[in-house]
Design an enzyme around this catalytic site. Structure first.
Site, PDB file in Angstrom:
ATOM      1  N   HIS A 117      39.152  48.076  38.078  1.00  0.00           N
ATOM      2  CA  HIS A 117      38.135  47.206  37.456  1.00  0.00           C
ATOM      3  C   HIS A 117      38.059  47.429  35.949  1.00  0.00           C
ATOM      4  O   HIS A 117      36.975  47.427  35.367  1.00  0.00           O
ATOM      5  CB  HIS A 117      36.749  47.418  38.106  1.00  0.00           C
ATOM      6  CG  HIS A 117      36.638  46.737  39.438  1.00  0.00           C
ATOM      7  ND1 HIS A 117      36.152  45.458  39.582  1.00  0.00           N
ATOM      8  CD2 HIS A 117      36.994  47.141  40.682  1.00  0.00           C
ATOM      9  CE1 HIS A 117      36.197  45.113  40.865  1.00  0.00           C
ATOM     10  NE2 HIS A 117      36.710  46.123  41.555  1.00  0.00           N
ATOM     11  N   ASP A 122      41.249  46.445  34.007  1.00  0.00           N
ATOM     12  CA  ASP A 122      42.321  45.637  33.389  1.00  0.00           C
ATOM     13  C   ASP A 122      41.749  44.366  32.767  1.00  0.00           C
ATOM     14  O   ASP A 122      42.164  43.942  31.688  1.00  0.00           O
ATOM     15  CB  ASP A 122      43.456  45.313  34.383  1.00  0.00           C
ATOM     16  CG  ASP A 122      43.014  44.478  35.575  1.00  0.00           C
ATOM     17  OD1 ASP A 122      41.810  44.471  35.922  1.00  0.00           O
ATOM     18  OD2 ASP A 122      43.885  43.811  36.181  1.00  0.00           O
ATOM     19  N   ALA A 174      44.546  43.114  51.364  1.00  0.00           N
ATOM     20  CA  ALA A 174      44.494  44.565  51.518  1.00  0.00           C
ATOM     21  C   ALA A 174      44.337  45.278  50.190  1.00  0.00           C
ATOM     22  O   ALA A 174      44.359  46.495  50.134  1.00  0.00           O
ATOM     23  CB  ALA A 174      45.769  45.044  52.221  1.00  0.00           C
ATOM     24  N   GLY A 175      44.209  44.530  49.105  1.00  0.00           N
ATOM     25  CA  GLY A 175      44.131  45.171  47.791  1.00  0.00           C
ATOM     26  C   GLY A 175      45.503  45.585  47.297  1.00  0.00           C
ATOM     27  O   GLY A 175      45.628  46.457  46.435  1.00  0.00           O
ATOM     28  N   LEU A 176      46.553  44.989  47.856  1.00  0.00           N
ATOM     29  CA  LEU A 176      47.919  45.333  47.441  1.00  0.00           C
ATOM     30  C   LEU A 176      48.559  44.212  46.639  1.00  0.00           C
ATOM     31  O   LEU A 176      49.784  44.170  46.486  1.00  0.00           O
ATOM     32  CB  LEU A 176      48.775  45.671  48.673  1.00  0.00           C
ATOM     33  CG  LEU A 176      48.272  46.876  49.464  1.00  0.00           C
ATOM     34  CD1 LEU A 176      49.154  47.130  50.668  1.00  0.00           C
ATOM     35  CD2 LEU A 176      48.194  48.113  48.589  1.00  0.00           C
ATOM     36  N   SER A 200      48.987  40.989  47.186  1.00  0.00           N
ATOM     37  CA  SER A 200      49.896  40.041  47.830  1.00  0.00           C
ATOM     38  C   SER A 200      49.758  38.657  47.193  1.00  0.00           C
ATOM     39  O   SER A 200      50.745  37.924  47.068  1.00  0.00           O
ATOM     40  CB  SER A 200      49.625  39.960  49.332  1.00  0.00           C
ATOM     41  OG  SER A 200      48.301  39.550  49.555  1.00  0.00           O
ATOM     42  N   ASP A 216      48.295  43.129  38.108  1.00  0.00           N
ATOM     43  CA  ASP A 216      49.112  42.888  39.293  1.00  0.00           C
ATOM     44  C   ASP A 216      50.411  42.182  38.935  1.00  0.00           C
ATOM     45  O   ASP A 216      51.482  42.523  39.442  1.00  0.00           O
ATOM     46  CB  ASP A 216      48.331  42.033  40.293  1.00  0.00           C
ATOM     47  CG  ASP A 216      47.037  42.702  40.704  1.00  0.00           C
ATOM     48  OD1 ASP A 216      46.842  43.870  40.338  1.00  0.00           O
ATOM     49  OD2 ASP A 216      46.230  42.049  41.380  1.00  0.00           O
ATOM     50  N   TYR A 262      33.246  40.485  42.763  1.00  0.00           N
ATOM     51  CA  TYR A 262      34.252  40.899  41.764  1.00  0.00           C
ATOM     52  C   TYR A 262      33.914  40.280  40.403  1.00  0.00           C
ATOM     53  O   TYR A 262      33.845  40.963  39.387  1.00  0.00           O
ATOM     54  CB  TYR A 262      35.634  40.430  42.242  1.00  0.00           C
ATOM     55  CG  TYR A 262      36.773  40.698  41.284  1.00  0.00           C
ATOM     56  CD1 TYR A 262      37.522  41.859  41.378  1.00  0.00           C
ATOM     57  CD2 TYR A 262      37.114  39.773  40.291  1.00  0.00           C
ATOM     58  CE1 TYR A 262      38.574  42.109  40.505  1.00  0.00           C
ATOM     59  CE2 TYR A 262      38.148  40.008  39.419  1.00  0.00           C
ATOM     60  CZ  TYR A 262      38.890  41.170  39.528  1.00  0.00           C
ATOM     61  OH  TYR A 262      39.926  41.407  38.658  1.00  0.00           O
TER      62      TYR A 262
HETATM   63  P1  NG1 Z   1      43.362  42.983  44.051  1.00  0.00           P
HETATM   64  O1  NG1 Z   1      42.159  43.457  44.752  1.00  0.00           O
HETATM   65  O2  NG1 Z   1      44.589  43.734  44.450  1.00  0.00           O
HETATM   66  O3  NG1 Z   1      43.562  41.516  44.135  1.00  0.00           O
HETATM   67  C1  NG1 Z   1      42.070  42.760  41.718  1.00  0.00           C
HETATM   68  C2  NG1 Z   1      42.596  42.057  40.461  1.00  0.00           C
HETATM   69  C3  NG1 Z   1      43.186  43.075  39.478  1.00  0.00           C
HETATM   70  C4  NG1 Z   1      42.189  44.173  39.181  1.00  0.00           C
HETATM   71  C5  NG1 Z   1      41.675  44.770  40.512  1.00  0.00           C
HETATM   72  C6  NG1 Z   1      40.584  45.792  40.297  1.00  0.00           C
HETATM   73  C7  NG1 Z   1      43.458  39.795  40.718  1.00  0.00           C
HETATM   74  C8  NG1 Z   1      44.635  38.983  41.039  1.00  0.00           C
HETATM   75  N1  NG1 Z   1      43.630  41.120  40.814  1.00  0.00           N
HETATM   76  O4  NG1 Z   1      43.127  43.305  42.461  1.00  0.00           O
HETATM   77  O5  NG1 Z   1      43.582  42.410  38.297  1.00  0.00           O
HETATM   78  O6  NG1 Z   1      41.139  43.707  38.376  1.00  0.00           O
HETATM   79  O7  NG1 Z   1      41.134  43.762  41.378  1.00  0.00           O
HETATM   80  O8  NG1 Z   1      41.048  46.839  39.523  1.00  0.00           O
HETATM   81  O9  NG1 Z   1      42.396  39.284  40.396  1.00  0.00           O
END
Ligand code: NG1
Length: 390
Positions: free
Chosen positions: A14, A16, A102-104, A106, A150, A202
């Site tokens: 949180h 970037d 999954a927070g990866l 995708s 990402d 978010y």
């Molecule tokens: P995930 O949860 O993997 O989609 C998201 C954001 C990242 C970053 C993280 C928190 C998108 C595509 N990705 O990741 O840029 O802010 O949350 O660190 O919004």
């Protein structure tokens, strides 16, 4: 055929989207897109389990209904139109061994891969910097105001390395992961859907951080940290803060407490600034091979995400605890939170015991979903631009 990997964020969560440096690494799991250029502007894509989607590629596209995977195809097409102009469409087939929600990353991997497919079909070449201009903007089309971590990790990571990603200007420095360090990505079995409530939550964290910054009268967190948030900044974690660092000065001078921040703004500010400091410390720990310190920093990051920014959930907290009881050196939620995965760090030789411990302490108490997506060995792989074979 083109492909793009998912990523696991090792530390720097949180932040970037506030332009601060982060340390993810690309996974060996990826999204592959086989494509064939068409003579017209139609985009047709099929994905196992998600069905077929088609639309005309016009310069201005409107979103499909929220949550529909077509939005990522539209986001890629829109990103290409904005940067290079619309072109001929494709017939495409998408396959993936990357768990979704999954927070990866995708969704970003899909967007990167589909963007590369559209560029390939139109015989356009793009540099990392150009792609990084287009992709994060394009994803906002989907409704998430995310950062660029990402896409950068999926594009330009190097085999065997974590990626220190800096912003404004975009840059990626490969940091070799010590041979005897192991990472595991473990799913907490609660889905972290990016549409719906998690998306709102978010975006709210991002807005709270930006509002805190505005109230403090600072142009950016980078400016506030005195160039920190890039690793060369004045606020190094493992050295005493030098006099004259604006952030430290404002904290010591109690500027923060005299400014009327809401509790959400204060929490976002506290998390973002402390997480930037942990990234800096984690990079030096990785470079020095200091596994104990690296592990501690992961745990501190999780505590801040849980207690201060409040983006964890009971399932993720239990998973992190179970990992620590099983011999891990550190663990934390990875990605946006609200469900999804934790990254677990341990000495490579201890990984089998950590897996067994997690199976007994965590997964035996929850309904089994798919063992293949529950625990993934995270070996640092190459990004889309550095791959021999898609
Ligand atoms: P995930 O949860 O993997 O989609 C998201 C954001 C990242 C970053 C993280 C928190 C998108 C595509 N990705 O990741 O840029 O802010 O949350 O660190 O919004």
């Amino acid at each position: 055929m083109v492909s793009a990997p998912g990523r696991v964020n090792l530390i720097g969560e949180h932040i970037d989207y506030h332009g601060l440096a982060v340390l993810p690494m690309a996974l060996r799991r990826r999204i592959r897109v086989a494509f064939r250029p068409r003579a017209d502007n139609r985009i047709r894509a099929v994905s196992a389990g998600y069905g077929m989607r088609e639309f005309d590629w016009t310069p201005e596209l409107s979103p499909a209904p929220a949550g529909d995977w077509e939005n990522y195809l539209r986001a890629a097409a829109q990103a290409v139109s904005r940067e290079w102009g619309a072109g001929v469409g494709v017939d495409a087939a998408v396959i993936s061994d990357l768990p979704a929600a999954a927070g990866l990353a995708s969704s970003s991997a899909l967007m990167v891969a589909f963007t590369l497919a559209l560029l390939g079909a139109n015989r356009r070449r793009a540099t990392f910097e150009e792609l990084m201009e287009a992709l994060p903007e394009g994803e906002q089309f989907v409704g998430t105001r995310g950062g660029g971590m990402d896409h950068a990790a999926s594009l330009a990571s190097r085999e065997g390395c974590a990626s220190l990603i800096e912003f404004d200007p975009i840059g990626l420095r490969a940091i070799r992961v010590p041979e005897d360090w192991g990472f595991l990505v473990a799913h907490c079995l609660k889905m972290a859907e990016k549409s719906g409530a998690a998306r709102e939550a978010y975006n709210a964290r991002r807005a709270a951080g930006a509002a805190a910054l505005a109230r403090l009268g600072a142009a950016s967190f980078r400016a506030l940290l005195g160039g920190g948030g890039s690793v060369g900044g004045c606020w190094q974690a493992d050295a005493p803060a030098p006099q004259g660092c604006p952030l430290v000065a404002s904290l010591v001078g109690q500027t923060l407490s005299s400014v009327n921040l809401t509790s959400d703004e204060r929490n976002a500010f506290e998390h973002v600034t402390s997480e930037a400091r942990r990234v800096s410390a984690a990079v030096s720990a990785m470079e020095r091979g200091d596994a104990a310190l690296f592990g501690r920093l992961l745990l501190e990051s999780h505590a801040s995400l849980r207690d201060v920014l409040q983006v964890s959930c009971p399932e993720l907290d239990r998973l992190v605890d179970a990992a620590m009881q099983s011999g891990a050196l550190g663990a934390r939620l990875t990605g946006a939170g609200f469900g999804g995965c934790a990254v677990v760090f341990a000495a490579k030789r201890d990984m089998p015991a950590v897996r067994q411990g997690l199976a007994a302490r965590f997964y035996s108490k929850t309904p089994v979903v798919d063992p293949d997506t529950q625990m993934i060995d995270a070996e640092p792989g190459p990004g889309a631009l550095h791959m021999e074979m898609p």
